[in-house]
Design an enzyme around this catalytic site. Structure first.
Site, PDB file in Angstrom:
ATOM      1  N   HIS A 157      -9.936  11.176  -3.212  1.00 50.28           N
ATOM      2  CA  HIS A 157      -9.299  10.536  -2.058  1.00 50.28           C
ATOM      3  C   HIS A 157     -10.333  10.477  -0.943  1.00 50.28           C
ATOM      4  O   HIS A 157     -10.841  11.506  -0.502  1.00 50.28           O
ATOM      5  CB  HIS A 157      -8.062  11.305  -1.598  1.00 50.28           C
ATOM      6  CG  HIS A 157      -7.340  10.624  -0.467  1.00 50.28           C
ATOM      7  ND1 HIS A 157      -6.332   9.714  -0.677  1.00 50.28           N
ATOM      8  CD2 HIS A 157      -7.512  10.703   0.880  1.00 50.28           C
ATOM      9  CE1 HIS A 157      -5.891   9.269   0.488  1.00 50.28           C
ATOM     10  NE2 HIS A 157      -6.597   9.854   1.453  1.00 50.28           N
ATOM     11  N   CYS A 158     -10.661   9.276  -0.512  1.00 56.99           N
ATOM     12  CA  CYS A 158     -11.712   9.091   0.486  1.00 56.99           C
ATOM     13  C   CYS A 158     -11.102   8.888   1.874  1.00 56.99           C
ATOM     14  O   CYS A 158     -10.371   7.913   2.095  1.00 56.99           O
ATOM     15  CB  CYS A 158     -12.576   7.873   0.122  1.00 56.99           C
ATOM     16  SG  CYS A 158     -13.873   7.540   1.330  1.00 56.99           S
ATOM     17  N   PRO A 159     -11.390   9.780   2.820  1.00 58.17           N
ATOM     18  CA  PRO A 159     -10.829   9.606   4.170  1.00 58.17           C
ATOM     19  C   PRO A 159     -11.421   8.406   4.906  1.00 58.17           C
ATOM     20  O   PRO A 159     -10.786   7.879   5.818  1.00 58.17           O
ATOM     21  CB  PRO A 159     -11.203  10.920   4.874  1.00 58.17           C
ATOM     22  CG  PRO A 159     -12.396  11.430   4.135  1.00 58.17           C
ATOM     23  CD  PRO A 159     -12.199  11.005   2.713  1.00 58.17           C
TER      24      PRO A 159
END
Length: 411
Positions: A128-130
């Site tokens: 999950h990439c912020p």
């Protein structure tokens, strides 16, 4: 109006909310600052209408910006692809090889994992990439990796423009004395540029140069990490699973040979699984081509073995001190405050007397699952995360393997 009504749907508006997050705000701000300053400085340093080189330089800057934003927004809004709610394999026998997700009320397809941020099971989840406020997975892996390549290239070009602009503008303003060097920013050049290069312009260019160089290094490193796993047809999560598989086999001396099932044996073959001319990756997100010695559920079976091993190895602790779930609890000690895990994984609030099954930890923090009541477990609740080590005490009895707390095939 019909076009707008067809485009602005509830789903589209919901996806636009992804922009309202610190990650996209910072990322788009960096892109905007570097692109704007590079365009302005290129006008000062290399006026695009005078020479062919200036025109090419200017068009390349515009090209970098368009390509970067195109891949960035595709990575964000196309998304990774999600396993349908309540998904089940066509062959009922295959259910025994898959993990069940209580949140999505369905089975996890091979290579899929549940994301706590997105609250869905993600196809071929990498992480999950912020920065895009979304997961990187099956459908957007190519867009995300292309963005990681184009951003350093564009920032490198911008950095060259910043350096050359400062050099050419300061060259005629520097005077050398016997022991000092002076810069007169008010000095007029022989050929005055369209826009003046003042002290604020110099400060803004220097700031943009720092952003461009920092982005080139940081994002460039991420690009090489992504390409490393893509050329092996893996994800970051699967690399971790493979390492744990080798540790499990070595620990128990089972004599097994674990072969990663999705490595097709050639870097070009693995590369083509993600990057295609159409932009759509191969596969439907549930069925994958595998190594000749493996089958569709080789990796999911290994995951089930690791889950069982995790329950056996978990250590039971009893909470002896209340904890409110704060990320950096100063009341739990200076070391606990400064050594908080640098991760987006949750912290779990605890009350004195609670039972925790810890699976990993550091000197000051531990990670585990809170033992819930039967009613809470039936409702599909699960509480897990980090907590301060000083708040718990190891139990003198071990019920970690008790059937009531070792619910297998659970998200």
């Amino acid at each position: 109006m019909k076009f707008l009504s067809g485009f602005v749907t509830f789903e589209n508006l919901h996806e636009v909310r992804r922009l309202c997050h610190w990650g996209p705000i910072i990322a788009l701000s960096v892109i905007a600052i570097c692109s704007t300053m590079a365009i302005l400085d290129s006008i000062i340093w290399y006026w695009p209408l005078d020479t062919t080189g200036g025109s090419i330089n200017f068009l390349m800057l515009i090209n970098w910006t368009v390509l970067i934003l195109y891949n960035y927004f595709n990575a964000m809004f196309v998304g990774p692809g999600y396993i349908p709610i309540g998904w089940k394999p066509e062959n009922q026998v295959d259910m025994q090889y898959l993990q069940y997700c209580r949140v999505c009320q369905g089975y996890k397809a091979p290579r899929s994992h549940h994301c706590r941020k997105c609250n869905r099971c993600v196809m071929k989840m990498d992480h999950h990439c912020p920065w895009i406020n979304n997961c990187c997975g099956h459908l957007n892996h190519a867009y995300f990796t292309s963005f990681l390549l184009l951003a350093p290239l564009g920032c490198s070009h911008a950095a060259i423009i910043f350096i050359m602009t400062m050099y050419t503008q300061l060259y005629e303003r520097i005077s050398f004395g016997w022991s000092t060097v002076k810069i007169d920013m008010s000095a007029v050049r022989q050929f005055q540029p369209l826009m003046p290069f003042s002290v604020p312009a110099f400060a803004a260019t220097l700031f943009a140069l720092g952003l461009a160089l920092g982005t080139t290094i940081a994002v460039g490193m991420l690009f090489f990490i992504q390409m490393k796993v893509i050329l092996r047809n893996k994800t970051s999560i699967e690399t971790w699973i493979e390492e744990k598989a080798k540790d499990r086999i070595q620990h128990y001396q089972t004599g097994e040979e674990f072969i990663f099932p999705y490595d097709l044996g050639g870097r070009w073959l693995n590369f083509k699984q993600v990057f295609t001319w159409s932009g759509t990756p191969k596969g439907d997100g549930t069925v994958w081509p595998v190594h000749p010695k493996c089958h569709q559920h080789t990796l999911t079976i290994e995951q089930l073995k690791q889950k069982a091993d995790k329950r056996v190895r978990s250590v039971q602790y009893q909470v002896v001190e209340d904890y409110n779930g704060a990320c950096c609890p100063l009341s739990k000690g200076i070391q606990t405050f400064f050594r908080t895990p640098c991760t987006e994984e949750p912290r779990i609030p605890m009350n004195k007397g609670d039972i925790i099954l810890a699976t990993r930890g550091t000197k000051w923090w531990m990670y585990g699952d809170k033992v819930l009541s039967e009613e809470e477990m039936k409702a599909g609740d699960r509480v897990r995360g980090w907590f301060p080590r000083r708040c718990v005490e190891k139990c003198h009895y071990d019920t970690a393997a008790n059937d009531s707390t070792s619910n297998k095939k659970v998200n």
